[in-house]
Write a protein that holds these residues in place. Structure first.
Motif, mmCIF file in Angstrom:
data_model
loop_
_atom_site.group_PDB
_atom_site.id
_atom_site.type_symbol
_atom_site.label_atom_id
_atom_site.label_comp_id
_atom_site.label_asym_id
_atom_site.label_seq_id
_atom_site.Cartn_x
_atom_site.Cartn_y
_atom_site.Cartn_z
ATOM 1 N N GLY A 54 6.254 -2.108 -5.009
ATOM 2 C CA GLY A 54 6.851 -2.221 -3.678
ATOM 3 C C GLY A 54 6.353 -3.434 -2.922
ATOM 4 N N CYS A 55 5.160 -3.864 -3.234
ATOM 5 C CA CYS A 55 4.556 -5.016 -2.551
ATOM 6 C C CYS A 55 4.953 -6.331 -3.214
ATOM 7 C CB CYS A 55 3.046 -4.847 -2.543
ATOM 8 S SG CYS A 55 2.184 -6.086 -1.597
ATOM 9 N N LEU A 56 5.035 -6.302 -4.530
ATOM 10 C CA LEU A 56 5.377 -7.505 -5.284
ATOM 11 C C LEU A 56 6.360 -7.089 -6.378
ATOM 12 C CD1 LEU A 56 4.658 -10.547 -5.603
ATOM 13 C CD2 LEU A 56 2.962 -9.851 -7.272
ATOM 14 N N GLY A 57 7.624 -7.445 -6.188
ATOM 15 C CA GLY A 57 8.656 -7.048 -7.129
ATOM 16 C C GLY A 57 8.471 -7.675 -8.501
ATOM 17 N N SER A 58 9.118 -7.086 -9.499
ATOM 18 C CA SER A 58 8.936 -7.573 -10.871
ATOM 19 C C SER A 58 9.480 -8.987 -11.047
ATOM 20 C CB SER A 58 9.603 -6.615 -11.857
ATOM 21 O OG SER A 58 10.992 -6.570 -11.633
ATOM 22 N N LYS A 59 10.577 -9.316 -10.346
ATOM 23 C CA LYS A 59 11.124 -10.672 -10.449
ATOM 24 C C LYS A 59 10.157 -11.703 -9.868
ATOM 25 C CE LYS A 59 15.827 -12.182 -10.300
ATOM 26 N NZ LYS A 59 17.071 -12.230 -9.593
ATOM 27 N N HIS A 60 9.636 -11.383 -8.683
ATOM 28 C CA HIS A 60 8.700 -12.301 -8.026
ATOM 29 C C HIS A 60 7.383 -12.373 -8.796
ATOM 30 C CE1 HIS A 60 7.315 -14.736 -4.747
ATOM 31 N NE2 HIS A 60 6.260 -13.957 -4.570
ATOM 32 N N ARG A 61 6.954 -11.229 -9.340
ATOM 33 C CA ARG A 61 5.723 -11.190 -10.130
ATOM 34 C C ARG A 61 5.849 -12.082 -11.367
ATOM 35 N NH1 ARG A 61 2.328 -6.512 -10.210
ATOM 36 N NH2 ARG A 61 4.118 -5.492 -9.275
ATOM 37 N N GLY A 62 6.994 -11.989 -12.040
ATOM 38 C CA GLY A 62 7.207 -12.811 -13.232
ATOM 39 C C GLY A 62 7.235 -14.292 -12.915
ATOM 40 N N SER A 63 7.938 -14.664 -11.836
ATOM 41 C CA SER A 63 7.997 -16.089 -11.482
ATOM 42 C C SER A 63 6.635 -16.607 -11.026
ATOM 43 C CB SER A 63 9.052 -16.324 -10.408
ATOM 44 O OG SER A 63 8.708 -15.662 -9.215
ATOM 45 N N THR A 64 5.866 -15.747 -10.361
ATOM 46 C CA THR A 64 4.520 -16.154 -9.941
ATOM 47 C C THR A 64 3.618 -16.374 -11.151
ATOM 48 O OG1 THR A 64 4.752 -14.903 -7.887
ATOM 49 C CG2 THR A 64 2.525 -15.510 -8.547
ATOM 50 N N LEU A 65 3.696 -15.472 -12.117
ATOM 51 C CA LEU A 65 2.861 -15.621 -13.312
ATOM 52 C C LEU A 65 3.280 -16.836 -14.148
ATOM 53 C CD1 LEU A 65 2.425 -11.916 -14.393
ATOM 54 C CD2 LEU A 65 0.682 -13.455 -13.497
ATOM 55 N N ILE A 66 4.582 -17.112 -14.217
ATOM 56 C CA ILE A 66 5.038 -18.308 -14.945
ATOM 57 C C ILE A 66 4.554 -19.564 -14.241
ATOM 58 C CG2 ILE A 66 7.091 -19.641 -15.547
ATOM 59 C CD1 ILE A 66 8.445 -16.948 -16.199
ATOM 60 N N SER A 67 4.645 -19.575 -12.902
ATOM 61 C CA SER A 67 4.153 -20.738 -12.141
ATOM 62 C C SER A 67 2.652 -20.927 -12.320
ATOM 63 C CB SER A 67 4.474 -20.573 -10.660
ATOM 64 O OG SER A 67 5.850 -20.475 -10.451
ATOM 65 N N LEU A 68 1.911 -19.818 -12.286
ATOM 66 C CA LEU A 68 0.463 -19.913 -12.487
ATOM 67 C C LEU A 68 0.126 -20.383 -13.893
ATOM 68 C CD1 LEU A 68 -0.848 -16.758 -10.630
ATOM 69 C CD2 LEU A 68 -1.304 -19.138 -10.059
ATOM 70 N N ASP A 69 0.947 -19.982 -14.859
ATOM 71 C CA ASP A 69 0.728 -20.445 -16.227
ATOM 72 C C ASP A 69 0.925 -21.951 -16.323
ATOM 73 O OD1 ASP A 69 0.316 -20.251 -19.042
ATOM 74 O OD2 ASP A 69 2.488 -20.348 -19.298
ATOM 75 N N MET A 70 1.977 -22.447 -15.688
ATOM 76 C CA MET A 70 2.236 -23.897 -15.734
ATOM 77 C C MET A 70 1.170 -24.663 -14.960
ATOM 78 S SD MET A 70 6.417 -24.182 -15.620
ATOM 79 C CE MET A 70 6.419 -24.285 -13.888
ATOM 80 N N LEU A 71 0.804 -24.176 -13.786
ATOM 81 C CA LEU A 71 -0.213 -24.856 -12.980
ATOM 82 C C LEU A 71 -1.615 -24.670 -13.550
ATOM 83 C CD1 LEU A 71 1.070 -24.022 -9.404
ATOM 84 C CD2 LEU A 71 1.132 -26.229 -10.557
ATOM 85 N N GLY A 72 -1.806 -23.637 -14.353
ATOM 86 C CA GLY A 72 -3.104 -23.384 -14.949
ATOM 87 C C GLY A 72 -3.528 -24.460 -15.924
ATOM 88 N N LYS A 73 -2.573 -25.213 -16.399
ATOM 89 C CA LYS A 73 -2.895 -26.304 -17.320
ATOM 90 C C LYS A 73 -3.727 -27.390 -16.627
ATOM 91 C CE LYS A 73 0.290 -24.850 -20.490
ATOM 92 N NZ LYS A 73 0.390 -23.475 -20.130
ATOM 93 N N THR A 74 -3.676 -27.426 -15.296
ATOM 94 C CA THR A 74 -4.481 -28.418 -14.568
ATOM 95 C C THR A 74 -5.965 -28.093 -14.624
ATOM 96 O OG1 THR A 74 -4.228 -27.252 -12.468
ATOM 97 C CG2 THR A 74 -2.590 -28.932 -12.991
ATOM 98 N N SER A 75 -6.305 -26.897 -15.081
ATOM 99 C CA SER A 75 -7.723 -26.549 -15.194
ATOM 100 C C SER A 75 -8.425 -27.407 -16.236
ATOM 101 C CB SER A 75 -7.878 -25.078 -15.550
ATOM 102 O OG SER A 75 -7.436 -24.290 -14.480
ATOM 103 N N LEU A 76 -7.667 -28.024 -17.108
ATOM 104 C CA LEU A 76 -8.273 -28.929 -18.085
ATOM 105 C C LEU A 76 -8.796 -30.200 -17.430
ATOM 106 C CD1 LEU A 76 -5.796 -28.571 -21.067
ATOM 107 C CD2 LEU A 76 -8.115 -27.716 -20.915
ATOM 108 N N VAL A 77 -8.389 -30.433 -16.185
ATOM 109 C CA VAL A 77 -8.881 -31.599 -15.456
ATOM 110 C C VAL A 77 -10.398 -31.520 -15.327
ATOM 111 C CG1 VAL A 77 -8.823 -32.748 -13.207
ATOM 112 C CG2 VAL A 77 -6.712 -31.975 -14.257
ATOM 113 N N ASP A 78 -10.942 -30.298 -15.218
ATOM 114 C CA ASP A 78 -12.397 -30.116 -15.101
ATOM 115 C C ASP A 78 -13.137 -30.787 -16.242
ATOM 116 O OD1 ASP A 78 -11.695 -28.524 -13.033
ATOM 117 O OD2 ASP A 78 -12.345 -26.647 -13.946
ATOM 118 N N ILE A 79 -12.638 -30.595 -17.438
ATOM 119 C CA ILE A 79 -13.307 -31.159 -18.610
ATOM 120 C C ILE A 79 -13.326 -32.681 -18.537
ATOM 121 C CG2 ILE A 79 -13.201 -31.368 -21.117
ATOM 122 C CD1 ILE A 79 -11.845 -28.564 -21.055
#
Length: 90
Positions: A54-79
């Protein structure tokens, strides 16, 4: 007997040196990508995991996780940042 000089090198130490030397753009980039972003990413993934439908719908949850997956690749900048520091301060 020969003693090796060991240099203490940490992210907070590097941030302090950048702050003292007033290199604001590099300080901001390292602070955002190496300190703040990894924790924010983990918090957002945790929120997507535990939030009720009810707080975070499945459509929004999926798009958020896909966006986080794509943006998560920037964590390699640390190395690369740490590698550049090691090369620069050697």
């Amino acid at each position: 007997m020969y003693r090796f000089n060991v240099v203490n090198f940490s992210m907070l130490d590097a941030l302090e040196k950048l702050y003292v030397s007033k290199t604001w753009p590099l300080f901001a980039l390292i602070l955002i990508f190496s300190v703040l972003w990894p924790y924010l990413k983990i918090f957002l993934i945790f929120y997507c995991w535990v939030s009720p439908p009810g707080c975070l719908g499945s459509k929004h949850r999926g798009s958020t996780l896909i966006s986080l997956d794509m943006l998560g690749k920037t964590s390699l900048v640390d190395i690369y940042v740490i590698l550049m520091f090691v090369i620069a301060f050697k």
